[in-house]
Design an enzyme around this catalytic site. Sequence first.
Site, PDB file in Angstrom:
ATOM      1  N   LEU A   1      -6.440  15.823  -0.391  1.00 61.04           N
ATOM      2  CA  LEU A   1      -6.146  17.107  -1.024  1.00 61.04           C
ATOM      3  C   LEU A   1      -4.990  17.039  -2.036  1.00 61.04           C
ATOM      4  O   LEU A   1      -5.144  17.469  -3.183  1.00 61.04           O
ATOM      5  CB  LEU A   1      -5.824  18.150   0.062  1.00 61.04           C
ATOM      6  CG  LEU A   1      -5.472  19.524  -0.482  1.00 61.04           C
ATOM      7  CD1 LEU A   1      -6.672  20.166  -1.172  1.00 61.04           C
ATOM      8  CD2 LEU A   1      -4.967  20.435   0.644  1.00 61.04           C
TER       9      LEU A   1
ATOM     10  N   LYS B   1      -9.687   2.833  14.524  1.00 63.94           N
ATOM     11  CA  LYS B   1      -8.325   3.156  14.990  1.00 63.94           C
ATOM     12  C   LYS B   1      -8.323   3.329  16.514  1.00 63.94           C
ATOM     13  O   LYS B   1      -7.405   2.861  17.201  1.00 63.94           O
ATOM     14  CB  LYS B   1      -7.801   4.421  14.291  1.00 63.94           C
ATOM     15  CG  LYS B   1      -7.525   4.226  12.809  1.00 63.94           C
ATOM     16  CD  LYS B   1      -6.431   3.192  12.561  1.00 63.94           C
ATOM     17  CE  LYS B   1      -6.233   2.847  11.118  1.00 63.94           C
ATOM     18  NZ  LYS B   1      -5.323   1.719  10.881  1.00 63.94           N
TER      19      LYS B   1
ATOM     20  N   LEU C   1      -5.756 -10.967   6.044  1.00 65.77           N
ATOM     21  CA  LEU C   1      -5.446 -11.179   7.472  1.00 65.77           C
ATOM     22  C   LEU C   1      -6.676 -11.519   8.303  1.00 65.77           C
ATOM     23  O   LEU C   1      -6.544 -11.879   9.480  1.00 65.77           O
ATOM     24  CB  LEU C   1      -4.751  -9.934   8.039  1.00 65.77           C
ATOM     25  CG  LEU C   1      -3.386  -9.642   7.412  1.00 65.77           C
ATOM     26  CD1 LEU C   1      -2.979  -8.206   7.705  1.00 65.77           C
ATOM     27  CD2 LEU C   1      -2.328 -10.613   7.909  1.00 65.77           C
TER      28      LEU C   1
ATOM     29  N   TYR D   1      -0.728   9.097  12.528  1.00 69.41           N
ATOM     30  CA  TYR D   1      -0.335   9.874  11.353  1.00 69.41           C
ATOM     31  C   TYR D   1      -1.211  11.100  11.214  1.00 69.41           C
ATOM     32  O   TYR D   1      -2.413  11.037  11.407  1.00 69.41           O
ATOM     33  CB  TYR D   1      -0.517   9.074  10.053  1.00 69.41           C
ATOM     34  CG  TYR D   1       0.052   7.689  10.044  1.00 69.41           C
ATOM     35  CD1 TYR D   1       1.143   7.336  10.829  1.00 69.41           C
ATOM     36  CD2 TYR D   1      -0.504   6.719   9.227  1.00 69.41           C
ATOM     37  CE1 TYR D   1       1.655   6.063  10.794  1.00 69.41           C
ATOM     38  CE2 TYR D   1       0.007   5.439   9.190  1.00 69.41           C
ATOM     39  CZ  TYR D   1       1.084   5.111   9.981  1.00 69.41           C
ATOM     40  OH  TYR D   1       1.582   3.842   9.944  1.00 69.41           O
TER      41      TYR D   1
ATOM     42  N   SER E   1      -3.986   7.010  13.712  1.00 70.84           N
ATOM     43  CA  SER E   1      -4.332   8.194  12.931  1.00 70.84           C
ATOM     44  C   SER E   1      -4.667   9.349  13.867  1.00 70.84           C
ATOM     45  O   SER E   1      -5.195   9.140  14.961  1.00 70.84           O
ATOM     46  CB  SER E   1      -5.547   7.831  12.078  1.00 70.84           C
ATOM     47  OG  SER E   1      -6.216   8.986  11.667  1.00 70.84           O
TER      48      SER E   1
ATOM     49  N   ASP F   1       0.190  -8.697   1.793  1.00 72.83           N
ATOM     50  CA  ASP F   1      -0.758  -7.773   1.168  1.00 72.83           C
ATOM     51  C   ASP F   1      -1.622  -8.560   0.201  1.00 72.83           C
ATOM     52  O   ASP F   1      -1.103  -9.295  -0.647  1.00 72.83           O
ATOM     53  CB  ASP F   1       0.021  -6.662   0.428  1.00 72.83           C
ATOM     54  CG  ASP F   1      -0.835  -5.437   0.167  1.00 72.83           C
ATOM     55  OD1 ASP F   1      -1.953  -5.600  -0.376  1.00 72.83           O
ATOM     56  OD2 ASP F   1      -0.404  -4.337   0.526  1.00 72.83           O
TER      57      ASP F   1
ATOM     58  N   TYR G   1     -14.154   4.626  10.425  1.00 66.79           N
ATOM     59  CA  TYR G   1     -12.720   4.399  10.237  1.00 66.79           C
ATOM     60  C   TYR G   1     -11.958   4.870  11.470  1.00 66.79           C
ATOM     61  O   TYR G   1     -11.124   4.141  12.026  1.00 66.79           O
ATOM     62  CB  TYR G   1     -12.233   5.156   8.984  1.00 66.79           C
ATOM     63  CG  TYR G   1     -10.737   5.355   8.965  1.00 66.79           C
ATOM     64  CD1 TYR G   1      -9.888   4.295   8.664  1.00 66.79           C
ATOM     65  CD2 TYR G   1     -10.175   6.594   9.295  1.00 66.79           C
ATOM     66  CE1 TYR G   1      -8.510   4.466   8.687  1.00 66.79           C
ATOM     67  CE2 TYR G   1      -8.808   6.765   9.317  1.00 66.79           C
ATOM     68  CZ  TYR G   1      -7.975   5.713   9.013  1.00 66.79           C
ATOM     69  OH  TYR G   1      -6.619   5.870   9.048  1.00 66.79           O
TER      70      TYR G   1
ATOM     71  N   GLY H   1       0.832  -1.205   0.000  1.00 63.70           N
ATOM     72  CA  GLY H   1       0.000   0.000   0.000  1.00 63.70           C
ATOM     73  C   GLY H   1       0.865   1.252   0.000  1.00 63.70           C
ATOM     74  O   GLY H   1       2.096   1.185  -0.135  1.00 63.70           O
TER      75      GLY H   1
ATOM     76  N   GLY I   1     -18.119  17.011   8.164  1.00 68.01           N
ATOM     77  CA  GLY I   1     -17.203  16.172   8.940  1.00 68.01           C
ATOM     78  C   GLY I   1     -15.796  16.743   9.084  1.00 68.01           C
ATOM     79  O   GLY I   1     -14.999  16.217   9.845  1.00 68.01           O
TER      80      GLY I   1
HETATM   81  N1  UDP Z   1      -9.903  19.520   0.761  1.00 68.44           N
HETATM   82  C1  UDP Z   1     -10.370  20.482  -0.119  1.00 68.44           C
HETATM   83  N2  UDP Z   1     -10.682  20.091  -1.378  1.00 68.44           N
HETATM   84  C2  UDP Z   1     -10.558  18.813  -1.809  1.00 68.44           C
HETATM   85  C3  UDP Z   1     -10.052  17.831  -0.904  1.00 68.44           C
HETATM   86  C4  UDP Z   1      -9.747  18.226   0.381  1.00 68.44           C
HETATM   87  O1  UDP Z   1     -10.523  21.652   0.241  1.00 68.44           O
HETATM   88  O2  UDP Z   1     -10.880  18.532  -2.971  1.00 68.44           O
HETATM   89  C5  UDP Z   1      -9.583  19.926   2.140  1.00 68.44           C
HETATM   90  C6  UDP Z   1     -10.421  19.210   3.176  1.00 68.44           C
HETATM   91  O3  UDP Z   1     -11.651  19.880   3.353  1.00 68.44           O
HETATM   92  C7  UDP Z   1      -9.518  19.286   4.415  1.00 68.44           C
HETATM   93  C8  UDP Z   1      -8.106  19.239   3.814  1.00 68.44           C
HETATM   94  O4  UDP Z   1      -8.245  19.547   2.431  1.00 68.44           O
HETATM   95  O5  UDP Z   1      -9.699  20.515   5.055  1.00 68.44           O
HETATM   96  C9  UDP Z   1      -7.461  17.863   3.947  1.00 68.44           C
HETATM   97  O6  UDP Z   1      -8.389  16.891   3.475  1.00 68.44           O
HETATM   98  P1  UDP Z   1      -7.958  15.405   3.204  1.00 68.44           P
HETATM   99  O7  UDP Z   1      -9.178  14.680   2.708  1.00 68.44           O
HETATM  100  O8  UDP Z   1      -6.751  15.372   2.337  1.00 68.44           O
HETATM  101  O9  UDP Z   1      -7.496  14.867   4.626  1.00 68.44           O
HETATM  102  P2  UDP Z   1      -8.258  14.814   6.041  1.00 68.44           P
HETATM  103  O10 UDP Z   1      -7.601  15.862   6.881  1.00 68.44           O
HETATM  104  O11 UDP Z   1      -9.720  15.087   5.794  1.00 68.44           O
HETATM  105  O12 UDP Z   1      -7.995  13.446   6.527  1.00 68.44           O
END
Ligand code: UDP
Length: 343
Positions: free
Chosen positions: A202, A155, A60, A179, A126, A32, A151, A11, A299
């Site tokens: 993102l 964790k 697993l 993480y 996480s 894996d 999820y 992964g 969320g």
């Molecule tokens: N985000 C965004 N546009 C996107 C994807 C993510 O603005 O197309 C923002 C999202 O709202 C968050 C940040 O980027 O504030 C990180 O999001 P990601 O899903 O990467 O990780 P998360 O912190 O949610 O686990």
Amino acid sequence: MAKILVTGGCGYIGSHTVVDLSDNGFTPISVDDFSNAHKSLTHGISELLGKPLVNHEVNLCDLAATEEVFRQHPDIDAVIHFAAHIYVPESISHPLKYYRNNLNSLINVLDCCGKYGVKNLIFSSSCSVYGNAEELPVTAATPHGEAECSYARTKQMGEHIIRDYCTSNPEFNAVLLRYFNPAGSHETSKIGEAPILENTHLVPIITEVANGHRESMTVFGTDYPTRDGSCIRDFIHVMDLAHAHTKAVEFLLQKKNDKACEVFNLGSGDGVSVLEAIHAFEKVTGIKLNYSLGDRREGDIAAIYADTTDSNERLEWVPKRNIEDIVKSAWDWELAKQDVLGI
Ligand code: UDP
């Protein structure tokens, strides 16, 4: 050379960790089942290892098959347990799938550790275990918050299961690694982030917009109480993250732990806003991104970043790469990945 069993070794974070372990003199063995990894990635991993990757294609949740892996490797010094379902939206629509897989696989791995005398475990946790933390930065002592999705709850439950197991088995030691936001790829672009389901994170969305795989992207929320109104996250380069696992293995094998179950935050310690990440990408690549400012995503929390004092001092781990290195390597991988994966 110490032998390390890496579950989920093909992964995203697992593959980079397998390479980092090998670069630091360990012998990684992967388990894996390719449920969330492309088989073709094994070529890149093997190239970086300089020899074929040893991978057991085992689910697993199948205890007998998992036991067979431990039976074939009676000399495992530590297990790094990455394998898990990891998609937040899917965990909301299919909670039982997440509980069934993430908890049963962990229980089977612990069962096998007990039966085959493996005394050290490193667990992929996480920062989502903190929920919407009130005080920033979060330290490893910050308590679990209300989980935002199944999820995150798997964790939290995984951490509890491991703690209880450590209590029941005085010879057993564990490190829980929480993480923050992993991104980027190996500097050779032979491996990188390649999820089977659609990306929701993102940085890969930024690179997909830049290469035209997506027409545009939206910044989710510009009215947060942050310096520019967009969310703040703690992005950590996947190679720095991978190296933290090698350090955690050394920490346990050299018996540097004070407690049977230790917790470390793996982030850079710096918050970067969504808009700052976009601008860093535009700066290092010279590409203008097609993005719009939109509503908040359900969320999402406004801001989270790590206090990394403990991981810096006790794990002797200090990340070397910043947000510009992250988006640059993610872009290099975006350009290489179709060839590497053959898709
Ligand atoms: N985000 C965004 N546009 C996107 C994807 C993510 O603005 O197309 C923002 C999202 O709202 C968050 C940040 O980027 O504030 C990180 O999001 P990601 O899903 O990467 O990780 P998360 O912190 O949610 O686990």
